[in-house]
Write an enzyme that holds these catalytic residues in place. Structure first.
Site, PDB file in Angstrom:
ATOM      1  N   ASP A 254      24.537  44.532  44.194  1.00 45.31           N
ATOM      2  CA  ASP A 254      25.664  43.675  44.064  1.00 45.31           C
ATOM      3  C   ASP A 254      24.987  42.364  43.833  1.00 45.31           C
ATOM      4  O   ASP A 254      23.693  42.088  44.619  1.00 45.31           O
ATOM      5  CB  ASP A 254      25.931  43.716  45.783  1.00 45.31           C
ATOM      6  CG  ASP A 254      26.666  42.403  45.928  1.00 45.31           C
ATOM      7  OD1 ASP A 254      27.670  41.819  45.721  1.00 45.31           O
ATOM      8  OD2 ASP A 254      26.132  41.132  46.811  1.00 45.31           O
ATOM      9  N   GLU A 284      26.306  43.532  39.346  1.00 42.69           N
ATOM     10  CA  GLU A 284      26.823  41.613  39.348  1.00 42.69           C
ATOM     11  C   GLU A 284      26.077  41.071  38.777  1.00 42.69           C
ATOM     12  O   GLU A 284      25.115  41.237  40.414  1.00 42.69           O
ATOM     13  CB  GLU A 284      27.713  42.311  41.051  1.00 42.69           C
ATOM     14  CG  GLU A 284      28.210  40.600  41.098  1.00 42.69           C
ATOM     15  CD  GLU A 284      28.728  40.278  41.936  1.00 42.69           C
ATOM     16  OE1 GLU A 284      29.988  39.369  42.243  1.00 42.69           O
ATOM     17  OE2 GLU A 284      27.800  40.832  43.356  1.00 42.69           O
ATOM     18  N   PHE A 305      36.047  38.648  31.824  1.00 41.89           N
ATOM     19  CA  PHE A 305      37.599  39.461  31.457  1.00 41.89           C
ATOM     20  C   PHE A 305      38.548  38.733  31.833  1.00 41.89           C
ATOM     21  O   PHE A 305      39.105  38.450  31.908  1.00 41.89           O
ATOM     22  CB  PHE A 305      36.811  40.704  31.138  1.00 41.89           C
ATOM     23  CG  PHE A 305      38.287  42.050  31.045  1.00 41.89           C
ATOM     24  CD1 PHE A 305      38.031  42.112  29.817  1.00 41.89           C
ATOM     25  CD2 PHE A 305      39.155  42.127  32.092  1.00 41.89           C
ATOM     26  CE1 PHE A 305      39.440  42.712  29.019  1.00 41.89           C
ATOM     27  CE2 PHE A 305      40.407  43.373  31.233  1.00 41.89           C
ATOM     28  CZ  PHE A 305      40.848  43.368  30.222  1.00 41.89           C
TER      29      PHE A 305
END
Length: 573
Positions: A254, A284, A305
């Site tokens: 994360d 991420e 995206f």
């Protein structure tokens, strides 16, 4: 697992007994309080306090500091009574029913992200595994399961990274779920948080101030100091524990942009590759640092995206969607052809964001139409199933599943659940007020929440009703659920047939904007070319897909929006 090298926490050793180890450089003396008995620990020159002694499974322990204060073990592998309770010795293990499990390759990955409690708990998830596998899903990704405050939480505020949450059943329940998933043919991935500790239950500053940096901060407080050897070991050993002891098939790190230490990220990836070479590592990273995807990590969650496609579908333009407003088609086309939409251009604050990514294969990017952040960070947690028309949603879902990138679906998305996914916590006062007010304050810049009365309607994260509203029941036997599940099964069958066999060798043939709400893209694969076009805009568009086998949609050059707004072609070579 028996400790082979010194590790923080309480680990059984080969010669018998348990070794307890705590990095407490600020304390000259530490006592192990084992079931109320005080046992002095030895102190090493590196600031580690350790003791080898006999201990039984389940025995409670704490560490007593020179001040007399007793604290739980930050590397505790079991917290039966929550973040404020005693730590417990973990010795027993489950008997694995699938010890020879060999998971899917990266090119076969279709990921399903879930929150354990919102899905109904591990038992409910186990019951759904055959259905999920039959759709073509190949991996379950669990949101963080490390021990958090209270009985429910998203998991990103944990303070015991080694201890599976007792609210989910503790260590053995987690192992049994992983084993059951493997038995159903599904890999299991885990979201881990190495960039901060939560605000309740973190006692490290009392005896290890060096665990944190005073010269760097994150949104959650002082940054973790990854320059320290035992800080590095704390997190690297944690990653290895999940992969070896719990048999996870991979990890998603994360917010690595908040770790801000390149050396540590390299050390962690190297350690995982050396010990568990088959493990999949994802990140991420808001900074879009393409360099991490050139041999260090397998892939990155591609927010670009999602954000561009979301703006095309909804027209939303506030918050982080502002950077995509006015040009979502162009940015989506760049994602299809080059990976990241932002590759060094200035962001909304004028700061360069991203690095060139056009040389990277599409498999380096995990794409999604929805996930926990993008749904749960909305004020009312609305899913796309209640925000856009079904025909638009169907076209966007097809695009997400039928690119040679790695698709991720969110809890309930295979049957387009309509229940919200809200932000929920279970903090004690005064943190409950702080979280409630902070949550509402976050939305004050949005036009719909400039009024205080409007902000007061945002669900209270600490209200049990907020969690209850977020529960996602399994799909029913109704026409709507059957239709969506049938669509999902058909789309993933196309993915298996045309994309997966040569997915790792896929290379972009370019992408272009067709009109408002419409783009097309193509890729070269070993046995042919794959082309796809989408139109979720208000008017028909004309695509320029090469002649070939039309495997999705109609074989017309003009694409109507909505249900006719998707077409895929396979050009065999």
């Amino acid at each position: 697992m028996t400790a082979a090298v010194p590790r923080l926490g309480a680990w059984p050793v080969a010669c018998g007994g348990v070794q307890f180890r705590l990095w407490a450089p600020d304390a000259q003396a530490v006592d192990l309080m084992l079931e109320g008995t005080s046992l002095p620990m030895r102190r090493g020159s590196d600031g580690c306090h350790w003791l080898h002694t006999q201990a039984a499974h389940g025995q409670r322990y704490r560490f007593r500091l020179p001040s007399g204060q007793e604290v739980p073990d930050p590397a505790s592998r079991w917290q039966p009574d929550g973040v404020d309770g005693d730590s417990a010795v973990l010795l027993d293990d489950v008997t694995w029913r699938n010890p020879q499990w060999a998971g899917p390759t990266w090119q076969e990955m279709v990921i399903y992200e879930v929150h354990v409690e919102a899905a109904g708990g591990f038992a409910a998830l186990v019951a759904q595994l055959p259905m999920l596998a039959s759709l073509g899903i190949t991996a379950i990704e669990l949101m963080p399961v490390a021990q958090f405050p209270g009985q429910h939480n998203w998991g990103y505020d944990g303070v015991f990274p080694y201890a599976p949450a007792q609210a989910y059943g503790g260590p053995n329940a987690l192992k049994e779920f992983v084993d059951a998933a493997h038995g159903a043919g599904l890999a299991v991935l885990l979201d881990v948080v190495y960039n901060h500790f939560g605000p309740q239950g973190n006692h490290l500053p009392l005896y290890a101030r060096g665990f944190f940096r005073s010269d760097r901060s994150t949104p959650w407080g002082d940054a973790i100091d990854f320059r320290q050897h035992w800080v590095q070991r704390f997190f690297i050993d944690n990653a290895l524990m999940w992969l070896q002891d719990y048999r996870f098939d991979g990890l998603r790190l994360d917010a690595v942009h908040a770790i801000n230490d390149d050396l540590f990220l390299l050390q962690l990836a190297d350690a995982v590759r050396a010990s568990v070479p088959h493990a999949h590592l994802m990140v991420e990273n808001e900074r879009n640092q393409a360099r991490w995807l050139r041999g260090t990590f397998r892939a990155q969650w591609n927010d670009d995206f999602h954000n561009a496609l979301h703006v095309m579908l909804t027209g939303e333009h506030e918050g982080y969607y502002a950077a995509y407003a006015g040009c979502p088609e162009r940015l989506l086309a760049r994602c299809l052809s080059e990976g990241f939409a932002w590759q060094g251009e200035p962001d909304m604050q004028g700061r360069p964001r991203g690095e060139p990514s056009s040389d990277l294969p599409p498999s380096c990017f995990v794409v999604f139409l929805q996930n926990h952040d993008q749904v749960g960070n909305r004020a009312f947690g609305e899913r796309l199933s209640v925000l856009v028309e079904p025909s638009q949603l169907r076209a966007a879902l097809a695009l997400t599943l039928l690119t040679p990138m790695i698709p991720l679906l969110f809890l309930g998305e295979p049957w387009q659940a309509q229940s919200p996914f809200l932000f929920f916590t279970d903090y004690a006062p005064p943190l409950d007020d702080a979280v409630r007010n902070g949550r509402r304050r976050e939305f004050s810049a949005f036009s719909a929440f400039t009024d205080r009365a409007a902000r007061a309607c945002i669900p209270d994260p600490n209200d049990p009703a907020t969690l209850q509203a977020s529960y996602v029941p399994p799909p029913g036997d109704d026409p709507r659920s059957r239709q969506w599940l049938g669509d999902m099964r058909a789309l993933l069958a196309l993915r298996r047939r045309y994309l997966q066999p040569g997915l790792l060798q896929a290379r972009s043939l370019g992408a272009r904007v067709l009109g408002t709400g419409a783009v097309q893209g193509g890729w070269q694969l070993p046995e042919g070319q794959w082309w796809i076009a989408i139109n979720v805009g208000p008017a028909p568009v004309v695509h320029a897909l090469p002649a070939g086998e039309c495997v999705l949609g109609t074989d017309e050059a003009s694409m109507l929006p909505g249900c006719g707004g998707i077409q895929a072609r396979w050009v065999r070579q």
